[in-house]
Design an enzyme around this catalytic site. Structure first.
Site, PDB file in Angstrom:
ATOM      1  N   ASP A   1       1.419  -0.974  -0.089  1.00  0.00           N
ATOM      2  CA  ASP A   1      -0.013  -0.173  -0.053  1.00  0.00           C
ATOM      3  C   ASP A   1       0.634   1.261  -0.413  1.00  0.00           C
ATOM      4  O   ASP A   1       1.416   1.202   1.162  1.00  0.00           O
ATOM      5  CB  ASP A   1      -1.015   0.338   1.127  1.00  0.00           C
TER       6      ASP A   1
ATOM      7  N   ASP B   1      -2.684   2.576  -6.573  1.00  0.00           N
ATOM      8  CA  ASP B   1      -1.733   2.585  -5.442  1.00  0.00           C
ATOM      9  C   ASP B   1      -1.911   1.066  -4.021  1.00  0.00           C
ATOM     10  O   ASP B   1      -1.105   1.427  -2.775  1.00  0.00           O
ATOM     11  CB  ASP B   1      -1.765   3.768  -4.098  1.00  0.00           C
ATOM     12  N   GLU B   2      -2.332  -0.201  -4.842  1.00  0.00           N
ATOM     13  CA  GLU B   2      -2.634  -1.187  -4.315  1.00  0.00           C
ATOM     14  C   GLU B   2      -2.692  -2.423  -4.701  1.00  0.00           C
ATOM     15  O   GLU B   2      -3.549  -2.075  -5.639  1.00  0.00           O
ATOM     16  CB  GLU B   2      -3.798  -1.460  -2.760  1.00  0.00           C
TER      17      GLU B   2
END
Length: 455
Positions: free
Chosen positions: A11, A106-107
Site C-alpha cells: 500500500d 496504489d495497492e
C-alpha cells in the site's frame, strides 16, 4: 489458509500527496491535500503532515480547510502523474512473481510462492525491505508499506499496522495472536455503521468477535456479512491472488462548487461524464449493458438509478441519453451537488446500433435502483464544460520561464511556481489567465534519461 506466509500486500503511503510533494519541492515536509479544490469537493488523499491536523480521505474539502493551517496546499488531481508512477511500481512487483493482483492505483497483492522466494521470516523481511528501497528509488521518493502473511486479509492488515513506511511479516501460526487484540474496525468491510452495531453488543475487538457464534453474527448483520465476519475473526481467508483483475464497472463523477438546478446545465454535465466513461471503455476495448446515474442532493442524500440494456454499448450519446432519462425521474428540488455516470456489466463486444435515434432507445424505469459500484473517478478539474482553465497543482509551461505548476488563480490572474522534481524550490510569477506564453503541460518525469531507458 496457507501453511506459510507467502502473500504480500503493498500500500503506497498517502500516494497522491506523495507524488505531489515529489514533483513540487516547495511542498516537501508541508501539509498537502489532494482532491476537489472547491468548497464542496472531497479529499482524495492527505499527506501525513496534513493528517496531523485531522485531514482525512473522504472528508469534505471545506472541513479539511478548517482543520489545516494557513499555507496548506490544496491541489486538484493529476491522474496522469499518478498512473505513470503506479506503472513503475507495478512493474517492480511483477519482477517478484507472475501473480500480481492490482487492486487500485496504489495497492496490490503478490503471490510470493509463485516466485520461488525464501519464505522464512528472515528471507521475507529482507525481500520486503529490498522492495521498499527499490520503490523509493524508482519513484523518486514515494514510499510504501508492506505486509506479508498467509492470507490476503492478514497481509493487508499487516501493511497497515506500522504505517507509514511500514513492514510487517506475520508468520504462519501467529495470525490470531496479531489479529485478536485489534479493534474490530480494522477488519475489511467493518465500517462505521457495522462497527457501531457490533459495539452496541459489546464487540469492540476481534477477540470479542471471535467469541460470538455464527448464528449471533448472522442475526446481527445479516447472512453474508455475518458469515464473512465469523471467518475473518478466525483468520479464515483462502482467496487466491488473481492477476489482471477485471474492473466490474467504469464510471465518472463530479462535485460542484454550487448546487446545480438548471436542467440544461445538468444535461450538459451528463454528456461530459458520458464522454469520459466512453473514453475509458474504448481504451480498454469493453462495453457495458447497465447504465447507472448517481445523484447527490444539496442535503447529502445520495440516490442511484440504473437501466439495463439488451446488449452492451460504448456509445457516449446513448449513455448520456439514458442518464438524462434517469435524471428526469428524480426530484431535483433544492439542487444537485454531485452527478455521476457509470457503466457496468462489462463485455468485450458491442451489438447495439450506435446510430439509433433517441426514440429507439429502451424505456427507462425511473424507480429502478442499483448500488453505486466500481471504479469511480474522483473529481477531475481538467477542462470540461464547467471547469476553469487553471486549477491548483496543474502542470504548465511558460515560453520563457519553463515548466512549473499553478499555485492559484482568480480575478483574471494565475500564479505559477516554476520548479520540478529535480530542481530546488523555484520562483513564483503571476500572469493574466489568457497569457499566450503560458500553456498546460504533461506531468514532469522525475527520472533521468538513463533511468527511463533502463525501465
Amino acid at each position: 489458509m496457507r501453511s506459510e506466509a507467502s502473500v504480500l500486500h503493498l500500500d503506497l503511503d498517502a500516494f497522491f500527496a506523495a507524488v505531489e510533494q515529489r514533483d513540487k519541492p516547495s511542498l516537501r515536509g508541508k501539509p498537502v491535500v489532494v482532491g476537489g479544490t472547491g468548497g464542496r469537493g472531497v479529499v482524495a488523499t492527505a499527506s501525513y503532515e496534513a493528517r496531523a491536523y485531522g485531514a482525512r480521505s473522504a472528508m469534505s474539502s471545506g472541513e479539511a480547510r478548517r482543520r489545516c493551517p494557513p499555507g496548506t496546499a490544496f491541489l486538484g488531481g493529476r491522474f496522469a502523474a499518478y498512473s505513470l508512477t503506479s506503472r513503475v511500481v507495478m512493474d517492480l512487483l511483477r519482477e517478484l512473481s507472475p501473480l500480481v493482483e492490482q487492486v487500485s492505483v496504489d495497492e496490490a497483492y503478490v503471490d510470493l510462492a509463485a516466485g520461488g522466494h525464501d519464505l522464512t521470516t528472515t528471507g521475507l523481511t529482507a525481500l520486503a525491505a529490498d522492495l521498499k528501497a527499490r520503490i523509493h528509488e524508482a519513484t523518486g521518493g514515494v514510499r510504501g508499506s508492506v505486509g506479508i502473511a498467509s492470507s490476503k486479509t492478514l497481509a493487508k492488515i499487516g501493511s497497515e499496522l506500522d504505517k507509514p513506511d511500514g513492514l510487517r511479516v506475520i508468520a504462519a501460526g501467529t495470525e490470531l495472536d496479531v489479529l485478536h487484540p485489534l479493534p474490530v474496525r480494522s477488519l475489511p468491510g467493518v465500517g462505521p455503521a457495522t462497527g457501531d452495531r457490533l459495539s452496541s453488543v459489546g464487540v469492540r475487538t476481534v477477540a470479542d468477535l471471535h467469541e460470538r457464534s455464527l448464528t449471533d453474527l448472522v442475526a446481527l448483520v445479516g447472512q453474508a456479512h455475518g458469515t464473512g465476519l465469523f471467518r475473518l475473526a478466525r483468520a479464515d481467508d483462502e482467496r487466491p491472488v488473481v492477476p489482471d483483475r477485471e474492473a466490474k464497472s467504469v464510471s465518472a463523477e463530479r462535485t460542484y462548487a454550487t448546487d446545480l438546478t438548471d436542467l440544461g446545465r445538468l444535461e450538459s454535465e451528463l454528456r461530459w461524464l458520458a464522454d469520459r466513461v466512453v473514453a475509458r471503455l474504448q481504451k480498454d476495448g469493453t462495453a457495458g449493458r447497465t447504465v447507472t446515474l448517481k445523484f447527490r442532493r444539496y442535503d447529502f442524500t445520495t440516490l442511484t438509478r440504473s437501466q439495463t440494456l439488451p446488449q452492451p454499448v460504448d456509445d457516449a450519446r446513448t449513455i448520456a441519453e439514458i442518464a438524462r432519462r434517469l435524471l428526469a425521474g428524480i426530484d431535483r428540488t433544492g439542487g444537485v451537488r454531485l452527478l455521476g455516470v457509470g457503466v457496468s456489466g462489462l463485455a468485450d463486444y458491442v451489438q447495439g446500433d450506435l446510430f439509433a435515434e433517441d426514440d429507439d432507445l429502451p424505456d427507462v424505469d425511473p424507480g429502478a435502483e442499483a448500488p453505486a459500484e466500481g471504479d469511480v473517478v474522483p473529481d477531475d478539474p481538467r477542462p470540461g464544460p464547467t471547469a476553469t482553465l487553471w486549477h491548483p497543482g496543474q502542470d504548465v509551461e511558460h515560453a520563457q520561464m519553463g515548466r512549473g505548476w499553478v499555485w492559484g488563480s482568480g480575478l483574471g490572474r494565475v500564479t505559477v511556481r516554476f520548479e520540478g522534481p529535480r530542481t530546488p524550490p523555484g520562483p513564483v510569477r503571476t500572469y493574466a489567465t489568457d497569457d499566450p506564453d503560458l500553456s498546460p503541460a504533461d506531468p514532469p518525469d522525475w527520472r533521468t534519461t538513463a533511468e527511463r531507458l533502463l525501465r
